[in-house]
Structures are given as structure tokens and as C-alpha cells.
Design a protein around this motif. Sequence first.
Motif, PDB file in Angstrom:
ATOM      1  N   UNK A  98       0.826  -1.204   0.000  1.00 39.32           N
ATOM      2  CA  UNK A  98       0.000   0.000   0.000  1.00 39.32           C
ATOM      3  C   UNK A  98       0.862   1.257   0.000  1.00 39.32           C
ATOM      4  N   UNK A  99       1.975   1.213   0.721  1.00 36.54           N
ATOM      5  CA  UNK A  99       2.886   2.367   0.753  1.00 36.54           C
ATOM      6  C   UNK A  99       3.475   2.622  -0.628  1.00 36.54           C
ATOM      7  N   UNK A 100       3.905   1.577  -1.313  1.00 33.91           N
ATOM      8  CA  UNK A 100       4.458   1.736  -2.663  1.00 33.91           C
ATOM      9  C   UNK A 100       3.392   2.276  -3.611  1.00 33.91           C
ATOM     10  N   UNK A 106       1.189   9.502  -5.543  1.00 36.18           N
ATOM     11  CA  UNK A 106       1.652  10.860  -5.234  1.00 36.18           C
ATOM     12  C   UNK A 106       2.599  11.362  -6.317  1.00 36.18           C
ATOM     13  N   UNK A 107       3.492  10.505  -6.786  1.00 37.45           N
ATOM     14  CA  UNK A 107       4.422  10.905  -7.845  1.00 37.45           C
ATOM     15  C   UNK A 107       3.672  11.217  -9.141  1.00 37.45           C
ATOM     16  N   UNK A 112       1.668  15.464 -12.711  1.00 35.11           N
ATOM     17  CA  UNK A 112       0.557  16.107 -13.420  1.00 35.11           C
ATOM     18  C   UNK A 112       0.523  17.613 -13.203  1.00 35.11           C
ATOM     19  N   UNK A 113       1.295  18.100 -12.235  1.00 30.56           N
ATOM     20  CA  UNK A 113       1.360  19.542 -12.009  1.00 30.56           C
ATOM     21  C   UNK A 113       2.356  20.217 -12.941  1.00 30.56           C
ATOM     22  N   UNK A 135     -11.643  19.278 -10.112  1.00 31.53           N
ATOM     23  CA  UNK A 135     -11.663  17.820 -10.055  1.00 31.53           C
ATOM     24  C   UNK A 135     -10.993  17.206  -8.851  1.00 31.53           C
ATOM     25  N   UNK A 136     -10.787  17.994  -7.776  1.00 33.38           N
ATOM     26  CA  UNK A 136     -10.082  17.453  -6.610  1.00 33.38           C
ATOM     27  C   UNK A 136     -10.804  16.264  -5.970  1.00 33.38           C
ATOM     28  N   UNK A 137     -12.161  16.193  -5.965  1.00 28.51           N
ATOM     29  CA  UNK A 137     -12.776  15.001  -5.365  1.00 28.51           C
ATOM     30  C   UNK A 137     -12.401  13.716  -6.099  1.00 28.51           C
ATOM     31  N   UNK A 138     -12.389  13.756  -7.425  1.00 28.71           N
ATOM     32  CA  UNK A 138     -12.031  12.564  -8.193  1.00 28.71           C
ATOM     33  C   UNK A 138     -10.569  12.194  -7.988  1.00 28.71           C
ATOM     34  N   UNK A 139      -9.685  13.205  -7.969  1.00 29.77           N
ATOM     35  CA  UNK A 139      -8.271  12.934  -7.730  1.00 29.77           C
ATOM     36  C   UNK A 139      -8.064  12.348  -6.336  1.00 29.77           C
ATOM     37  N   UNK A 140      -8.792  12.869  -5.351  1.00 31.35           N
ATOM     38  CA  UNK A 140      -8.688  12.345  -3.991  1.00 31.35           C
ATOM     39  C   UNK A 140      -9.138  10.895  -3.941  1.00 31.35           C
TER      40      UNK A 140
END
Length: 231
Positions: A98-100, A106-107, A112-113, A135-140
Motif C-alpha cells: 500500500x505504501x508503494x 503521489x508521484x 501532473x502539475x 476535479x479534486x474530489x475525483x483525484x482524492x
Amino acid sequence: MPTILYGCALFAVWLYSWVRSLVALLGGERSETLLASSDGVRWFLRSSVGSVEHMPWAVILILLMCSGVLASCGIFPALGRLLRGDTSMRMRRALWSAFVAALIMVLLLLSATLYPLDIFRSVSGTFAASPMAGGWPLLLFVTLFVPSAVFGIVGGAFRGVDDIVAAVSSRVKFHACSLVALVPAALLLASMEYEGITAALLGDYSFLLEFLVIIFPFVYRLFTNNKQQHS
């Protein structure tokens, strides 16, 4: 309970408007902003569907889906056991997986920024109209779903696609009564705004009332559920 409470509050707003209209009538005045008037009744019926649609249904559902998959995969109890040093080999493998997965997400989000995606800025260079702001809810959801699904699969909580779908929808089912309560809540907020009650009480901070009205049914559902479990 929240559904009944919002229904009673809506009735109270209409009763208040009727009293105002009666006072105005006795005083020889006439106000066009009263609910208890022909214009007010026509406005209420005409805008009722729009008032309900104004609720942030998409954001609420996505947040419920996020909490559902997080709660069902079992990652939080596993982290607690990890801090106590009481974990099995399979649980540690699931946590590492899960950490990987979370690191990869996150990467990807950070990449994407950068140009050419640059999701943090709109074509005019502002954040308010950017893809991230919209679109922050979908990204979250995607960022939380992937590590949770990986942990659940490796850890054994999820044995197939059906388990994952059930996990995603578990909180939506749990809070079904809370979602129903938002219908009279939407009508209540719209009626209070039409009557001028919201502006008179809070002025420019009317968004606080909307936030509290939306979140109350969900908090109440969690509170009553915890109370039932400990009784």
C-alpha cells in the motif's frame, strides 16, 4: 431524526413567513419576498428541483466512497497494530504494498502539475478555474482508492471485484438516511435565503450555515451508531 428536524424547520420558516405576511397585511403593506404569498408559493414550486440539485451531491458521494474503501480495507487497524509491534508477515507485506502504491500515486499527481498537464493552473494562470480546483474530489478518490485496494487485496480483506465494489459503496449505504435528509435541507436553505433569514443572521458568512446543515446528518448518523455499539 435529521429528516424530521429539517422538515419541521422548513414548516417553521413557512409559519414565520405567514406571520410576516399577516402583519404586513394588517399594516397595509405588501412584500414580494414572502414565501407565504402567491409569488412565494410559485417560486418555491418552480425552484424546488433546482434547490435540491444545488446540493454538492457529487462531492458528498465521492467522499463517502473514499471513507468506505478506507474503512473496509482494514488499513487503519493494521497501522495501529504496526505501532504496537503486533503485525503478521502478511500484514506487513500488505502495508508495504500500500505504501508503494500510495507513493506511485503521489508521484503521478506531482508529475501532473508539470507541463503540459499543469493541473494546478487554468488557461488564464489562476488556480480557481484550474482542473485541480474542479476535479479534486475525483483525484482524492483515485489517490486513496488505489493504495486501499492494494492493501485489501494483499491483506486478504478483498477477495475479488465484488468485495471492492461493496467496500466503495458501504458508506453510501450506511449514510442513506443522511442523504435523504439533504432533500428537505436543500429546501430549507433555499426558503431561508428567499425569506431573507440567512442574510439577516449571518450576512456574508451564510456558507457556514450551509456547511453545518449538510454535515449534521452524517455526524448524527455516526454518533447514533457509536452509541448503539457501546450500549
